[in-house]
Write an enzyme that holds these catalytic residues in place. Sequence first.
Site, PDB file in Angstrom:
ATOM      1  N   ARG A  46     -19.838  14.844  26.647  1.00  0.00           N
ATOM      2  CA  ARG A  46     -20.277  13.517  26.204  1.00  0.00           C
ATOM      3  C   ARG A  46     -20.166  12.474  27.311  1.00  0.00           C
ATOM      4  O   ARG A  46     -20.969  11.531  27.357  1.00  0.00           O
ATOM      5  CB  ARG A  46     -19.436  13.074  24.997  1.00  0.00           C
ATOM      6  N   SER A 100     -23.718   5.099  21.014  1.00  0.00           N
ATOM      7  CA  SER A 100     -23.494   6.535  20.868  1.00  0.00           C
ATOM      8  C   SER A 100     -22.739   6.717  19.562  1.00  0.00           C
ATOM      9  O   SER A 100     -21.642   6.186  19.386  1.00  0.00           O
ATOM     10  CB  SER A 100     -22.682   7.078  22.050  1.00  0.00           C
ATOM     11  N   SER A 101     -23.330   7.440  18.623  1.00  0.00           N
ATOM     12  CA  SER A 101     -22.792   7.530  17.270  1.00  0.00           C
ATOM     13  C   SER A 101     -21.455   8.255  17.244  1.00  0.00           C
ATOM     14  O   SER A 101     -21.076   8.974  18.173  1.00  0.00           O
ATOM     15  CB  SER A 101     -23.774   8.266  16.364  1.00  0.00           C
ATOM     16  N   GLN A 102     -20.726   8.067  16.156  1.00  0.00           N
ATOM     17  CA  GLN A 102     -19.466   8.780  15.944  1.00  0.00           C
ATOM     18  C   GLN A 102     -19.726  10.280  15.985  1.00  0.00           C
ATOM     19  O   GLN A 102     -20.555  10.796  15.237  1.00  0.00           O
ATOM     20  CB  GLN A 102     -18.876   8.377  14.597  1.00  0.00           C
TER      21      GLN A 102
END
Length: 360
Positions: A46, A100-102
């Site tokens: 990530r 940036s999503s969970q």
Amino acid sequence: MSADALDQERADLAASARAGLLRQIEASGAFAADPRWREAFAAVPRHLFVPYYYVSGVGGYERRWGQSPDPRTRERWLRGVYEDTPLATRLRDGVLLSSSSQPSLMALMLAELRVEDGDRVLEIGAGTGYNAALMSYRLGEGNVTTVDLDPEITESARRHLDDAGYRPTVVTGDGARGVPERAPFDRIIATCTLTSIPRAWLAQCAPGALILAPLATGLIALTVRDAGHAEGRFLETAAYFVPLRGSDRPDPEPVALAGVPRWARESDRFRFLLALTRGALDPHEAAALWEREGMPGRERYGITLGAEHAWAWLDEPEGPYVWLLPDSSDSSDSSGPSGRAGGSGGSAEPGPSGPGSADA
């Protein structure tokens, strides 16, 4: 410390943090619908997609980035990247444009997408490119298309993907219009909140395709029958995303809750009902309905898209509680909820006459 030593130190910390994040996602149960996504989250780093992010503070936003000269800041940046939390990645005049999503929510959505090998997927909302990389790892980059309205976002996502070794198709354009030149798609996943399901998406889907999208603080999973018809239920989980930009639909007006009982006002599940019906139900009538029906959660609601109308429903598409969605025609239509289609003044009482039957 040499540059090589710094790189190795970062790699070791990233690997440890990524393993910790993976354990959190597994513990949340997000992989339950499709455990094969675990391998993608273990393989795709990530931090390559979030070179910096913003943390809200008392005086505004603090920018954390991986190239800071301060080693403590670099470590905070890296540890923050691998927390199970959404990260603000792009601001404009103090307004959040992209994030940036969970990760656990991303994992849940990808698992609920229920992909098969060889499926062609369209992602609405490119974000950092991380989600497209996960799908590219699982399905092959040739089967993945991601679209975003903002050229800065698509250029950034393309660069992150390239750095990570993935090259799916990245398109700059209005996500509400889809990407017809890449159709047909077997799956469409939106990572931005909608106010309604764009009809263009249905036309770009293969029969039997699945659309998964945030709508009314929930996640709707629609099975597409053909270019004019789709139907499905909401997942149980809540979901809050940055709104889709570029569509012509106005934002919904806020709902006045004066006089609504506190126990309803403070319930996330009740507020979901209000967001879903958006003015089709008087809030007091909605509270009475919600209490009478056992305070239903999101998973008891669904949406049907017919040839000319779209409507939301509780429990069953042809049941007593059906609400015409605000962006649909008010005229009669045999493909809609017969005898129960209405506008914003629809009753919420069940019975032979129906509620007046009357959207991320």
